[in-house]
Design a protein around this motif. Structure first.
Motif, PDB file in Angstrom:
ATOM      1  N   GLU A 186      34.619  18.133   4.639  1.00  0.00           N
ATOM      2  CA  GLU A 186      36.040  17.892   4.408  1.00  0.00           C
ATOM      3  C   GLU A 186      36.305  16.550   3.747  1.00  0.00           C
ATOM      4  O   GLU A 186      37.385  16.323   3.205  1.00  0.00           O
ATOM      5  CB  GLU A 186      36.801  17.963   5.740  1.00  0.00           C
ATOM      6  CG  GLU A 186      36.818  19.359   6.348  1.00  0.00           C
ATOM      7  CD  GLU A 186      37.622  19.402   7.631  1.00  0.00           C
ATOM      8  OE1 GLU A 186      38.090  18.320   8.067  1.00  0.00           O
ATOM      9  OE2 GLU A 186      37.773  20.495   8.204  1.00  0.00           O
ATOM     10  N   ASP A 187      35.327  15.663   3.790  1.00  0.00           N
ATOM     11  CA  ASP A 187      35.504  14.350   3.181  1.00  0.00           C
ATOM     12  C   ASP A 187      35.238  14.369   1.677  1.00  0.00           C
ATOM     13  O   ASP A 187      35.432  13.358   1.000  1.00  0.00           O
ATOM     14  CB  ASP A 187      34.562  13.327   3.838  1.00  0.00           C
ATOM     15  CG  ASP A 187      34.946  13.054   5.286  1.00  0.00           C
ATOM     16  OD1 ASP A 187      36.139  13.215   5.605  1.00  0.00           O
ATOM     17  OD2 ASP A 187      34.055  12.703   6.073  1.00  0.00           O
ATOM     18  N   LEU A 188      34.793  15.515   1.135  1.00  0.00           N
ATOM     19  CA  LEU A 188      34.508  15.626  -0.292  1.00  0.00           C
ATOM     20  C   LEU A 188      35.602  16.411  -0.996  1.00  0.00           C
ATOM     21  O   LEU A 188      36.233  17.295  -0.417  1.00  0.00           O
ATOM     22  CB  LEU A 188      33.158  16.311  -0.525  1.00  0.00           C
ATOM     23  CG  LEU A 188      31.914  15.561  -0.054  1.00  0.00           C
ATOM     24  CD1 LEU A 188      30.663  16.386  -0.333  1.00  0.00           C
ATOM     25  CD2 LEU A 188      31.806  14.206  -0.740  1.00  0.00           C
ATOM     26  N   GLN A 189      35.818  16.081  -2.262  1.00  0.00           N
ATOM     27  CA  GLN A 189      36.801  16.799  -3.063  1.00  0.00           C
ATOM     28  C   GLN A 189      36.339  16.868  -4.517  1.00  0.00           C
ATOM     29  O   GLN A 189      35.489  16.080  -4.955  1.00  0.00           O
ATOM     30  CB  GLN A 189      38.167  16.114  -3.000  1.00  0.00           C
ATOM     31  CG  GLN A 189      38.190  14.746  -3.656  1.00  0.00           C
ATOM     32  CD  GLN A 189      39.541  14.056  -3.552  1.00  0.00           C
ATOM     33  OE1 GLN A 189      40.476  14.584  -2.945  1.00  0.00           O
ATOM     34  NE2 GLN A 189      39.668  12.878  -4.144  1.00  0.00           N
ATOM     35  N   LEU A 190      36.913  17.812  -5.252  1.00  0.00           N
ATOM     36  CA  LEU A 190      36.661  17.953  -6.674  1.00  0.00           C
ATOM     37  C   LEU A 190      37.798  17.287  -7.434  1.00  0.00           C
ATOM     38  O   LEU A 190      38.966  17.649  -7.255  1.00  0.00           O
ATOM     39  CB  LEU A 190      36.561  19.436  -7.054  1.00  0.00           C
ATOM     40  CG  LEU A 190      36.399  19.761  -8.538  1.00  0.00           C
ATOM     41  CD1 LEU A 190      35.061  19.271  -9.068  1.00  0.00           C
ATOM     42  CD2 LEU A 190      36.546  21.266  -8.779  1.00  0.00           C
TER      43      LEU A 190
END
Length: 236
Positions: A186-190
């Motif tokens: 959840e701490d990653l995003q595109l």
């Protein structure tokens, strides 16, 4: 937006309006080929009487709006994610210029003296593409829509990072959107950014061959400055 002329013409089926690609000069390069509705396309055609050349200009009416639609599509996000892993520049095709010389049948030459000129066949009408074609079986035959001789491109950035990851200075010129990654931390995003148009200077660097760059750098570095010499004038 700058018109960028190709080093060599490309077949009309090798590059398309609205395409997102890592290399607009290579047909087999990794790219995203969405279907573009006709209302997003502005068409203009002209001809040159001196050589019967037919040209067509195709541009997107609102590139930013269309790109926003594309980057909010999950399949496009997946494709952009794969493109970003190549660490290569990404481009969004916002304009195409095609050129076509109508084909004429070769006349049969008679051995008798020519008494009058034969009529020139009428120029064929330009066939403009109205939508994105993805299926190879539906592609037009070579030359039917002319060759692509120039493009208009916007720069694109795409990367995966932490939600709280700060941007760098070069990111200021891009308009960004942020998307959650399904099945990931959840701490990653595109992050997807749409930037400015590719300029002529940048295009020249991209299209110059290795030999041309070496030659240009050699010409630039070949110089003699008297101040660089310890001996000065006359060898003293």
């Amino acid at each position: 937006m700058s018109i960028l002329h190709l080093p060599e013409p490309l077949p009309s089926t090798s590059i398309a309006l609205g395409q997102i690609t890592t290399n607009p000069l290579s047909a087999p390069s990794d790219s995203i080929k969405p279907s573009i509705p006709s209302e997003y396309i502005r068409k203009a055609a002209s001809s040159k009487k001196e050589d019967a050349e037919l040209t067509a200009q195709l541009t997107l009416t609102d590139p930013s709006q269309l790109f926003d639609t594309l980057r909010n599509d999950t399949s496009t996000q997946d494709s952009l994610r794969k493109l970003s892993q190549q660490n290569a520049p990404i481009y969004f095709v916002t304009g195409l210029q095609t050129s076509k010389f109508p084909s004429h049948k070769r006349a049969t030459v008679s051995h008798e003296p020519i008494t009058e000129a034969t009529e020139t066949p009428q120029t064929q009408q330009v066939q403009l593409p109205f939508r994105r074609i993805d299926s190879a079986s539906n592609m037009a035959s070579p030359g039917e829509e002319g060759s692509v001789v120039a493009v208009e491109l916007l720069k694109v950035k795409c990367r995966i990072g932490a939600v709280n990851e700060p941007h760098c200075i070069s990111d200021v010129d891009y308009v960004w959107s942020y998307h959650a990654l399904d099945g990931e931390d959840e701490d990653l995003q595109l992050s997807i950014g749409l930037g400015k148009a590719v300029e002529e200077r940048e295009w020249k660097e991209l299209t110059d061959s290795k030999e041309e760059r070496v030659e240009r750098e050699a010409d630039h570095n070949w110089s003699y400055d008297y101040e660089d010499s310890d001996d000065g004038l006359g060898g003293f």
